[in-house]
Motif scaffolding. Structure first.
Motif, PDB file in Angstrom:
ATOM      1  N   MET A   1       0.835  -1.203   0.000  1.00 28.79           N
ATOM      2  CA  MET A   1       0.000   0.000   0.000  1.00 28.79           C
ATOM      3  C   MET A   1       0.872   1.257   0.000  1.00 28.79           C
ATOM      4  N   ALA A   2       0.409   2.258  -0.761  1.00 28.76           N
ATOM      5  CA  ALA A   2       1.116   3.539  -0.851  1.00 28.76           C
ATOM      6  C   ALA A   2       0.108   4.595  -1.275  1.00 28.76           C
ATOM      7  N   PRO A   3       0.399   5.896  -1.050  1.00 32.62           N
ATOM      8  CA  PRO A   3      -0.506   6.947  -1.510  1.00 32.62           C
ATOM      9  C   PRO A   3      -0.753   6.831  -3.023  1.00 32.62           C
ATOM     10  N   LEU A   4      -2.004   6.962  -3.443  1.00 30.02           N
ATOM     11  CA  LEU A   4      -2.353   6.836  -4.857  1.00 30.02           C
ATOM     12  C   LEU A   4      -1.600   7.872  -5.677  1.00 30.02           C
TER      13      LEU A   4
ATOM     14  N   GLU B   1      -4.879   5.611  -0.037  1.00 27.89           N
ATOM     15  CA  GLU B   1      -3.862   4.596  -0.289  1.00 27.89           C
ATOM     16  C   GLU B   1      -4.429   3.465  -1.145  1.00 27.89           C
TER      17      GLU B   1
ATOM     18  N   ARG C   1       0.470  -0.340  -4.972  1.00 27.03           N
ATOM     19  CA  ARG C   1       1.294   0.437  -5.901  1.00 27.03           C
ATOM     20  C   ARG C   1       0.953   0.151  -7.357  1.00 27.03           C
TER      21      ARG C   1
ATOM     22  N   SER D   1      -1.515   2.555  -8.982  1.00 29.29           N
ATOM     23  CA  SER D   1      -0.940   3.825  -9.438  1.00 29.29           C
ATOM     24  C   SER D   1      -0.179   3.619 -10.751  1.00 29.29           C
TER      25      SER D   1
END
Length: 230
Positions: A173-176, A183, A186, A189
Motif C-alpha cells: 500500500m502507498a498513496p495513490l 492509499e 502500488r 498507481s
C-alpha cells in the motif's frame, strides 16, 4: 480483354494484401521488441508533485504505436489481415516476456496484448465508415483501457497469485499516484499512469495515422492503376 485482366488484377490485389500483412508484422515486431527493451527504463521527470519515475517507463510511450499499426492494416487490407498481424505480435510478446521476465508477466503481457488488439480490430471495423479520425481514436482508447486493466491485474493483483508469486512491492500500500491521501496497492498507481499516457498517445497518433493513411491510399491507387493499364 476484360476477362483476361481479371486474373492478374486479383493476383495483384492478393500480393498487395500479403505485402501489407508482412509490413504490419515487421512493424509490430519492432514495436513489441522496442517496448520490451524500454520497459527497463523509468521516466526520470516530475509532473508537479508527481515523480514519474515511480509510475512510468518509456515503454508506455512506444507500446501504443501497436494500435496505430493494427488500425492502418485494418483500414487498408481488412480485419482478417489485421488479425494476422496481431497473432504475430502476440507470439513475439509472449516469447520476449518469457525470456525477459517471469512466467506471470509473460501470461499477463500476452493475454493483454491479444485481447486488446483483437478488440481494437473489431471496434475499428465496426466504425470504419465514420469520420476518418473516429475509428482509430475510439478503438485505441477502448483497447488501451482493456490492455491496462488486463495486464496490471493479471501481473500484480493479489487475486491472481495462482498464476505466479505475488510481487510484495507491487501489492504494498502507498498513496495513490504517490501524492494523494487515499492509499492503494502500488500497481494501481502504475496502471493509472500507464493508462494516462496511452490515452495521450491515442490523441497524438491521430496525426501520423492521418498522414500514413493518405500515403497508403495514393500508393495503392497507383498500383491499381498500373495493374489495370497492363
Amino acid at each position: 480483354m476484360n476477362g483476361m485482366n481479371v486474373q492478374p488484377a486479383e493476383g495483384k490485389a492478393e500480393r498487395q494484401r500479403l505485402w501489407g500483412v508482412a509490413a504490419g508484422i515487421g512493424a509490430m515486431t519492432a514495436i513489441v521488441a522496442i517496448s520490451n527493451f524500454l520497459v527497463q527504463f523509468p521516466v526520470h521527470a516530475r509532473l508537479g508533485p508527481v515523480n514519474l519515475a515511480d509510475l512510468l517507463t518509456w515503454a508506455a510511450f512506444t507500446y501504443p504505436v501497436a494500435f496505430l499499426v493494427t488500425d492502418l492494416v485494418n483500414r487498408q487490407f481488412g480485419p482478417a489481415a489485421a488479425r494476422r498481424v496481431v497473432y504475430a505480435g502476440f507470439a513475439l510478446a509472449v516469447a520476449l516476456s518469457v525470456w525477459l521476465a517471469s512466467f506471470r508477466i509473460a501470461i499477463a503481457s500476452g493475454t493483454a496484448f491479444l485481447v486488446a488488439q483483437l478488440l481494437d480490430v473489431f471496434i475499428f471495423h465496426r466504425l470504419r465508415r465514420k469520420a476518418w479520425w473516429l475509428p482509430p481514436l475510439v478503438s485505441s482508447f477502448i483497447g488501451s483501457l482493456v490492455d491496462t486493466f488486463v495486464f496490471f491485474s493479471l501481473a500484480f493483483a493479489a487475486a491472481f497469485s495462482f498464476i505466479g508469486p505475488n510481487d510484495d512491492f507491487a501489492i504494498g500500500m502507498a498513496p495513490l499516484l504517490g501524492i494523494l491521501g487515499v492509499e492503494a496497492p502500488r500497481w494501481v498507481s502504475w496502471a493509472l499512469g500507464d493508462l494516462a499516457v496511452k490515452i495521450l498517445m491515442a490523441l497524438v497518433l491521430l496525426a501520423p495515422y492521418g498522414a500514413l493513411r493518405k500515403a497508403l491510399d495514393h500508393w495503392l491507387a497507383a498500383r491499381t492503376a498500373e495493374t489495370v493499364a497492363h
